[in-house]
Design a protein around this motif. Structure first.
Motif, mmCIF file in Angstrom:
data_model
loop_
_atom_site.group_PDB
_atom_site.id
_atom_site.type_symbol
_atom_site.label_atom_id
_atom_site.label_comp_id
_atom_site.label_asym_id
_atom_site.label_seq_id
_atom_site.Cartn_x
_atom_site.Cartn_y
_atom_site.Cartn_z
ATOM 1 N N LEU A 41 7.205 2.903 -8.525
ATOM 2 C CA LEU A 41 6.055 3.352 -9.310
ATOM 3 C C LEU A 41 4.867 2.395 -9.172
ATOM 4 C CD1 LEU A 41 7.698 4.725 -12.581
ATOM 5 C CD2 LEU A 41 6.925 5.998 -10.570
ATOM 6 N N GLY B 56 18.968 0.796 -11.014
ATOM 7 C CA GLY B 56 17.936 1.812 -11.196
ATOM 8 C C GLY B 56 16.601 1.286 -11.666
ATOM 9 N N ALA C 120 11.891 6.559 -6.315
ATOM 10 C CA ALA C 120 11.689 6.663 -7.762
ATOM 11 C C ALA C 120 12.625 7.692 -8.368
ATOM 12 C CB ALA C 120 10.232 7.020 -8.072
ATOM 13 N N LEU C 121 12.782 8.837 -7.721
ATOM 14 C CA LEU C 121 13.644 9.894 -8.246
ATOM 15 C C LEU C 121 15.112 9.473 -8.249
ATOM 16 C CD1 LEU C 121 12.006 13.037 -6.589
ATOM 17 C CD2 LEU C 121 11.900 12.354 -8.999
ATOM 18 N N THR C 122 15.545 8.825 -7.174
ATOM 19 C CA THR C 122 16.943 8.386 -7.143
ATOM 20 C C THR C 122 17.183 7.271 -8.156
ATOM 21 O OG1 THR C 122 16.380 6.957 -5.260
ATOM 22 C CG2 THR C 122 17.392 9.085 -4.765
ATOM 23 N N GLY C 123 16.192 6.398 -8.344
ATOM 24 C CA GLY C 123 16.317 5.349 -9.362
ATOM 25 C C GLY C 123 16.424 5.929 -10.754
ATOM 26 N N VAL C 124 15.617 6.959 -11.046
ATOM 27 C CA VAL C 124 15.689 7.633 -12.343
ATOM 28 C C VAL C 124 17.073 8.257 -12.540
ATOM 29 C CG1 VAL C 124 14.840 9.631 -13.655
ATOM 30 C CG2 VAL C 124 13.220 8.056 -12.567
ATOM 31 N N SER D 19 20.577 3.322 -3.941
ATOM 32 C CA SER D 19 20.215 4.374 -4.893
ATOM 33 C C SER D 19 20.829 5.708 -4.484
ATOM 34 C CB SER D 19 18.700 4.501 -5.016
ATOM 35 O OG SER D 19 18.104 4.762 -3.765
ATOM 36 N N VAL E 223 12.972 1.831 -9.682
ATOM 37 C CA VAL E 223 11.921 2.674 -10.258
ATOM 38 C C VAL E 223 10.645 1.864 -10.463
ATOM 39 C CG1 VAL E 223 11.234 4.011 -12.287
ATOM 40 C CG2 VAL E 223 13.523 4.289 -11.340
#
Length: 252
Positions: free
Chosen positions: A117, A109, A239-243, A36, A113
């Motif tokens: 989550l 991604g 989560a942020l890098t996946g988004v 990611s 995520v």
């Protein structure tokens, strides 16, 4: 945005260092963090190639930390999982060169995520422990598919171990052995697919150094950290890098 070569190297080294710290502290998540993070500023195929050797070397360290006989016992006890996982990695890896970049980014991604989550929400993915052989095959198929295309096979393996109520030492050892053999197959599969080549592997070699340094720091910090808080912030970063990977896929 174009990044000069030196800044790509520094950024990639920082990602590998952080991924190593997390792996040393909690025993997993290196591939998810590296793929990611690296794919945020490198082509997806190059990001995948970059994580292969750091994952291989750090998994070797983790797998043998309790000795060779314990590692061999894990191979024997989890042979169905390992056979299916390794075979599926080889097949899935051949899809990488033909997948469009946007599809690759989505395949990277979305699972990252979803995993992050679900963990932040307190959900525990479990694979039914009844008929253990089928549970191993299921974990091997799912883990092998995402392992082949993204180098990430941890969540199904962790789910299997939770279902079997494995203690901490067994869990860390099994993950190390499974991830090690998966890493060997990933390298072999992508030497065949062309993703791992003379152009992409030098970065992977370089990133092995900060990854191992980070893992050593993670081992040193393991007993001093608030493990739950550290895990929570790691999941938030994931989560942020996946988004961000999903955003990149949708803007192609």
């Amino acid at each position: 945005m174009y990044l000069p070569e030196i800044w790509i190297l520094v950024a990639a080294g920082g990602v590998a260092l952080f991924a190593g710290v997390v792996k040393g502290a909690v025993g997993f998540a290196m591939p998810m963090i590296m793929i990611s993070g690296l794919a945020s500023f490198l082509p997806a195929e190059q990001a995948l190639a970059g994580l292969i050797l750091p994952a291989l070397v750090t998994n070797l360290i983790q797998a043998l930390r309790q000795g060779l006989s314990a590692a061999w016992g894990t191979v024997r006890d989890y042979r169905a999982l390992l056979i299916v996982l390794c075979g599926t990695i080889v097949v899935a890896a051949q899809l990488v060169p033909i997948l469009p970049q946007a599809v690759m980014l989505l395949l990277l991604g979305v699972p990252i995520v979803a995993f992050a989550l679900s963990q932040l929400a307190g959900l525990q993915l479990r694979i039914p422990a009844r008929r253990g052989g089928r549970a191993e095959i299921m974990a091997g198929l799912v883990g092998g598919f995402f392992g082949g295309i993204a180098g990430v096979w941890g969540p199904p393996v962790i789910a299997l171990l939770i279902s079997r109520a494995a203690d901490k030492r067994e869990s860390v050892r099994v993950q190390g052995v499974v991830y090690l053999l998966g890493s060997v197959m990933l390298l072999a599969a992508h030497l065949r697919s062309g993703v791992a080549n003379a152009t992409t592997l030098p970065l992977s070699v370089v990133l092995t150094v900060p990854a191992c340094l980070g893992m050593w720091l993670g081992f040193a910090l393991q007993d001093r950290l608030d493990a739950e808080r550290f895990r929570k912030w790691t999941l938030i970063v994931l989560a942020l890098t996946g988004v961000n990977l999903i955003r990149r896929a949708l803007t192609f």
